[in-house]
Scaffold this motif. Structure first.
Motif, PDB file in Angstrom:
ATOM      1  N   PRO A 284       0.816  -1.231   0.000  1.00  0.00           N
ATOM      2  CA  PRO A 284       0.000   0.000   0.000  1.00  0.00           C
ATOM      3  C   PRO A 284       0.840   1.267   0.000  1.00  0.00           C
ATOM      4  O   PRO A 284       0.510   2.251  -0.674  1.00  0.00           O
ATOM      5  CB  PRO A 284      -0.821  -0.125   1.289  1.00  0.00           C
ATOM      6  N   GLU A 285       1.951   1.251   0.740  1.00  0.00           N
ATOM      7  CA  GLU A 285       2.807   2.434   0.808  1.00  0.00           C
ATOM      8  C   GLU A 285       3.507   2.686  -0.525  1.00  0.00           C
ATOM      9  O   GLU A 285       3.670   3.842  -0.946  1.00  0.00           O
ATOM     10  CB  GLU A 285       3.835   2.261   1.931  1.00  0.00           C
ATOM     11  N   PHE A 286       3.929   1.622  -1.200  1.00  0.00           N
ATOM     12  CA  PHE A 286       4.515   1.786  -2.527  1.00  0.00           C
ATOM     13  C   PHE A 286       3.493   2.371  -3.501  1.00  0.00           C
ATOM     14  O   PHE A 286       3.780   3.277  -4.276  1.00  0.00           O
ATOM     15  CB  PHE A 286       5.036   0.456  -3.063  1.00  0.00           C
ATOM     16  N   ALA A 287       2.277   1.844  -3.453  1.00  0.00           N
ATOM     17  CA  ALA A 287       1.236   2.331  -4.355  1.00  0.00           C
ATOM     18  C   ALA A 287       0.970   3.814  -4.133  1.00  0.00           C
ATOM     19  O   ALA A 287       0.825   4.586  -5.095  1.00  0.00           O
ATOM     20  CB  ALA A 287      -0.044   1.527  -4.148  1.00  0.00           C
ATOM     21  N   ALA A 288       0.934   4.232  -2.878  1.00  0.00           N
ATOM     22  CA  ALA A 288       0.635   5.625  -2.558  1.00  0.00           C
ATOM     23  C   ALA A 288       1.717   6.581  -3.049  1.00  0.00           C
ATOM     24  O   ALA A 288       1.460   7.789  -3.198  1.00  0.00           O
ATOM     25  CB  ALA A 288       0.453   5.787  -1.052  1.00  0.00           C
ATOM     26  N   ALA A 289       2.900   6.061  -3.333  1.00  0.00           N
ATOM     27  CA  ALA A 289       4.007   6.909  -3.782  1.00  0.00           C
ATOM     28  C   ALA A 289       3.923   7.253  -5.261  1.00  0.00           C
ATOM     29  O   ALA A 289       4.701   8.073  -5.753  1.00  0.00           O
ATOM     30  CB  ALA A 289       5.342   6.230  -3.480  1.00  0.00           C
ATOM     31  N   PHE A 290       2.969   6.646  -5.981  1.00  0.00           N
ATOM     32  CA  PHE A 290       2.873   6.838  -7.427  1.00  0.00           C
ATOM     33  C   PHE A 290       1.536   7.454  -7.814  1.00  0.00           C
ATOM     34  O   PHE A 290       0.533   7.271  -7.112  1.00  0.00           O
ATOM     35  CB  PHE A 290       3.027   5.495  -8.148  1.00  0.00           C
ATOM     36  N   PRO A 291       1.499   8.155  -8.939  1.00  0.00           N
ATOM     37  CA  PRO A 291       0.218   8.678  -9.451  1.00  0.00           C
ATOM     38  C   PRO A 291      -0.575   7.566 -10.134  1.00  0.00           C
ATOM     39  O   PRO A 291      -0.044   6.485 -10.412  1.00  0.00           O
ATOM     40  CB  PRO A 291       0.668   9.733 -10.471  1.00  0.00           C
ATOM     41  N   GLN A 292      -1.815   7.825 -10.409  1.00  0.00           N
ATOM     42  CA  GLN A 292      -2.622   6.905 -11.213  1.00  0.00           C
ATOM     43  C   GLN A 292      -2.155   6.981 -12.669  1.00  0.00           C
ATOM     44  O   GLN A 292      -1.678   8.019 -13.102  1.00  0.00           O
ATOM     45  CB  GLN A 292      -4.110   7.268 -11.106  1.00  0.00           C
ATOM     46  N   LYS A 388       8.714   0.070   5.482  1.00  0.00           N
ATOM     47  CA  LYS A 388       7.982   1.244   5.013  1.00  0.00           C
ATOM     48  C   LYS A 388       8.919   2.391   4.654  1.00  0.00           C
ATOM     49  O   LYS A 388       8.477   3.389   4.079  1.00  0.00           O
ATOM     50  CB  LYS A 388       6.961   1.675   6.066  1.00  0.00           C
ATOM     51  N   CYS A 389      10.203   2.216   4.965  1.00  0.00           N
ATOM     52  CA  CYS A 389      11.197   3.190   4.493  1.00  0.00           C
ATOM     53  C   CYS A 389      11.419   3.066   2.990  1.00  0.00           C
ATOM     54  O   CYS A 389      11.826   4.037   2.340  1.00  0.00           O
ATOM     55  CB  CYS A 389      12.523   2.991   5.231  1.00  0.00           C
ATOM     56  N   MET A 390      11.176   1.890   2.414  1.00  0.00           N
ATOM     57  CA  MET A 390      11.500   1.670   1.004  1.00  0.00           C
ATOM     58  C   MET A 390      10.781   2.644   0.063  1.00  0.00           C
ATOM     59  O   MET A 390      11.424   3.259  -0.792  1.00  0.00           O
ATOM     60  CB  MET A 390      11.204   0.223   0.610  1.00  0.00           C
ATOM     61  N   PRO A 391       9.471   2.849   0.181  1.00  0.00           N
ATOM     62  CA  PRO A 391       8.806   3.777  -0.738  1.00  0.00           C
ATOM     63  C   PRO A 391       9.190   5.238  -0.531  1.00  0.00           C
ATOM     64  O   PRO A 391       8.913   6.068  -1.398  1.00  0.00           O
ATOM     65  CB  PRO A 391       7.311   3.561  -0.446  1.00  0.00           C
ATOM     66  N   THR A 392       9.837   5.555   0.600  1.00  0.00           N
ATOM     67  CA  THR A 392      10.191   6.953   0.848  1.00  0.00           C
ATOM     68  C   THR A 392      11.331   7.433  -0.039  1.00  0.00           C
ATOM     69  O   THR A 392      11.637   8.637  -0.046  1.00  0.00           O
ATOM     70  CB  THR A 392      10.569   7.188   2.327  1.00  0.00           C
ATOM     71  N   ILE A 393      11.956   6.537  -0.807  1.00  0.00           N
ATOM     72  CA  ILE A 393      13.020   6.973  -1.712  1.00  0.00           C
ATOM     73  C   ILE A 393      12.480   7.944  -2.767  1.00  0.00           C
ATOM     74  O   ILE A 393      13.255   8.659  -3.401  1.00  0.00           O
ATOM     75  CB  ILE A 393      13.721   5.785  -2.402  1.00  0.00           C
ATOM     76  N   TYR A 394      11.169   7.990  -2.952  1.00  0.00           N
ATOM     77  CA  TYR A 394      10.583   8.879  -3.951  1.00  0.00           C
ATOM     78  C   TYR A 394      10.297  10.272  -3.395  1.00  0.00           C
ATOM     79  O   TYR A 394       9.892  11.164  -4.145  1.00  0.00           O
ATOM     80  CB  TYR A 394       9.300   8.265  -4.513  1.00  0.00           C
ATOM     81  N   SER A 395      10.487  10.471  -2.092  1.00  0.00           N
ATOM     82  CA  SER A 395      10.296  11.794  -1.505  1.00  0.00           C
ATOM     83  C   SER A 395      11.540  12.208  -0.727  1.00  0.00           C
ATOM     84  O   SER A 395      12.167  13.214  -1.013  1.00  0.00           O
ATOM     85  CB  SER A 395       9.060  11.819  -0.596  1.00  0.00           C
ATOM     86  N   ARG A 396      11.923  11.441   0.259  1.00  0.00           N
ATOM     87  CA  ARG A 396      13.198  11.567   0.954  1.00  0.00           C
ATOM     88  C   ARG A 396      13.327  10.345   1.843  1.00  0.00           C
ATOM     89  O   ARG A 396      12.453  10.081   2.683  1.00  0.00           O
ATOM     90  CB  ARG A 396      13.263  12.826   1.821  1.00  0.00           C
ATOM     91  N   GLU A 405       6.467  12.522   7.886  1.00  0.00           N
ATOM     92  CA  GLU A 405       6.060  13.450   6.843  1.00  0.00           C
ATOM     93  C   GLU A 405       7.210  13.728   5.864  1.00  0.00           C
ATOM     94  O   GLU A 405       8.326  14.031   6.311  1.00  0.00           O
ATOM     95  CB  GLU A 405       5.580  14.767   7.438  1.00  0.00           C
ATOM     96  N   PRO A 406       6.951  13.666   4.555  1.00  0.00           N
ATOM     97  CA  PRO A 406       7.989  14.006   3.592  1.00  0.00           C
ATOM     98  C   PRO A 406       8.245  15.511   3.589  1.00  0.00           C
ATOM     99  O   PRO A 406       7.385  16.302   3.975  1.00  0.00           O
ATOM    100  CB  PRO A 406       7.399  13.558   2.258  1.00  0.00           C
ATOM    101  N   PRO A 407       9.446  15.938   3.157  1.00  0.00           N
ATOM    102  CA  PRO A 407       9.736  17.374   3.112  1.00  0.00           C
ATOM    103  C   PRO A 407       9.077  18.037   1.919  1.00  0.00           C
ATOM    104  O   PRO A 407       8.618  17.367   0.997  1.00  0.00           O
ATOM    105  CB  PRO A 407      11.261  17.396   2.965  1.00  0.00           C
TER     106      PRO A 407
END
Length: 409
Positions: A284-292, A388-396, A405-407
């Protein structure tokens, strides 16, 4: 959490102290603990930022022997995302600020250099991704270009150029990326490399790219800095590289004499990333990191790509000890290194260094806390391997339990 136990290697006594200074090629580290390369997600303009410097200063101040900056692509099309640094003169001043800041904390710093190959995001980079042959990359949702002999020569020369820039920027070492089905690893893989020319077929042919880039890097830097490489022991996919071929490749790399150490890894960023990480699969966290519509696709199909594997301490040790038995060169053990017991186990098994990733992301001062522990056993990492740190590579890149919270760039 399970604990691996084994008998110390008979020919490696006395067992070194993981916190004692250690030689890595021309470099002396203050201890045998390395922060593994994990993409920081802190370079929105493909250049160094204060956030990237802070990311590496924290573990340096926290006691790590050497931190690794990831991912420094050798060419613009070799990035997994256009926001990643690629090694060019414009990047050097910022990288020099970073290396100076890490050195001020008493730690060494390495630059991970490589070409993402089929793992590159062609859509983001606006450049074709390279692979051993034409194949569809789900990461960029485009076909990869089959690398020509000229492409291979260009990428090899780019590794040498990147290594020279790393020296100019003040790095103490470079780590050549030969794993995770990035370009060199994709050529090694019999699943991804179906070529019938000088770079395909036999393992000797498939290993030419990996050996060539390592040789070019060593020739570029000489003995001014240390040169290491990250090599897949197994891809974790049917038909991919397996231990027998990977050990043979490691022997060739040792015989070539261009490396000061080899870091042993596993998994495919293209086909099976959780084979390296182990623990929960954060679909779910990976999915949330991407647009539709990519988000919907990940929610529907993500469990086929992000396959969870049980976590245990030193989870790559069973594979890695087979390399230790066959090689004389220094080896770096990665995977599930979170406490003094596992560090000492790695030393007893004959490994020269250990590499830590998620545990340091959760607690940048973990190494100092372990070193200060008089019992040597009571300090345990707070990392719960939720990934859950893995999908954060797309924000920080961050531990979401500490910094949810992402920056805003």
């Amino acid at each position: 959490m399970s604990t691996v136990t084994t008998t110390p290697a008979a020919d490696r006594t006395p067992v070194p102290d993981v916190f004692a200074p250690a030689k890595l090629g021309p470099l002396t580290l203050r201890n045998r603990i390395i922060k593994a390369a994990t993409f920081e997600g802190a370079t929105p303009d493909a250049l160094v930022t204060d956030a990237l410097i802070d990311y590496h200063v924290k573990p340096a101040a926290g006691g790590i022997g050497m931190t690794t900056v990831a991912y420094c692509a050798v060419a613009p099309e070799g990035r997994t995302d256009r926001h990643q640094i690629w090694m060019r003169p414009e990047a050097v001043p910022g990288l020099r600020r970073l290396t100076d800041a890490v050195h001020a904390e008493g730690a060494a710093v390495s630059a991970q250099i490589g070409h993402a190959g089929p793992v590159a995001n062609a859509k983001s980079n606006r450049l074709p991704a390279l692979a051993p042959g034409r194949l569809f990359s789900p990461l960029g949702m485009k076909m990869c270009k089959a690398a020509t002999a000229d492409d291979i020569r260009r990428v090899t020369e780019a590794h040498a150029r990147a290594a020279r820039l790393a020296v100019e920027a003040g790095f103490d070492a470079v780590e050549v990326h030969l794993g995770h089905n990035y370009l060199a690893s994709a050529f090694l893989s019999p699943k991804l490399n179906r070529r019938d020319d000088a770079y395909g077929g036999s393992l000797e042919n498939r290993a030419k790219v990996a050996r060539g880039v390592v040789r070019a890097v060593r020739e570029a830097v000489g003995d001014r800095i240390a040169v290491t490489a990250k090599l897949n022991m197994a891809d974790g996919v049917p038909g991919g590289i397996w231990l027998t071929e990977s050990i043979r490749t490691a022997r060739w790399l040792e015989e070539d004499g261009c490396l000061d150490a080899l870091e042993l890894t596993a998994g495919s960023s293209l086909l099976n990333p959780m084979y390296l990480f182990r623990g929960d699969a954060p679909v779910p966290e990976f999915a949330a990191a991407f647009p539709q519509p990519v988000q919907l696709g990940i929610r529907l199909m993500g469990k086929r790509f992000l396959i969870p594997y049980p976590y245990q301490e030193a989870y790559l040790l069973e594979y890695a000890r087979q390399f230790r038995a066959e090689l004389d060169m220094p080896l770096i053990l990665l995977g599930g290194i979170t406490n003094r017991t596992t560090m000492d186990l790695a030393m007893a098994e004959g490994f020269d260094f250990v590499a830590m990733g998620r545990a340091i992301l959760r607690e940048p001062d973990l190494v100092n806390r372990i070193a200060a522990d008089e019992s040597r056993r009571s300090v345990k990492s707070l990392c719960i391997h939720c990934n859950k740190c893995m999908p954060t590579i797309y924000s920080r890149t961050r531990c979401v339990l500490v910094d949810p919270e992402p920056p805003r760039w």
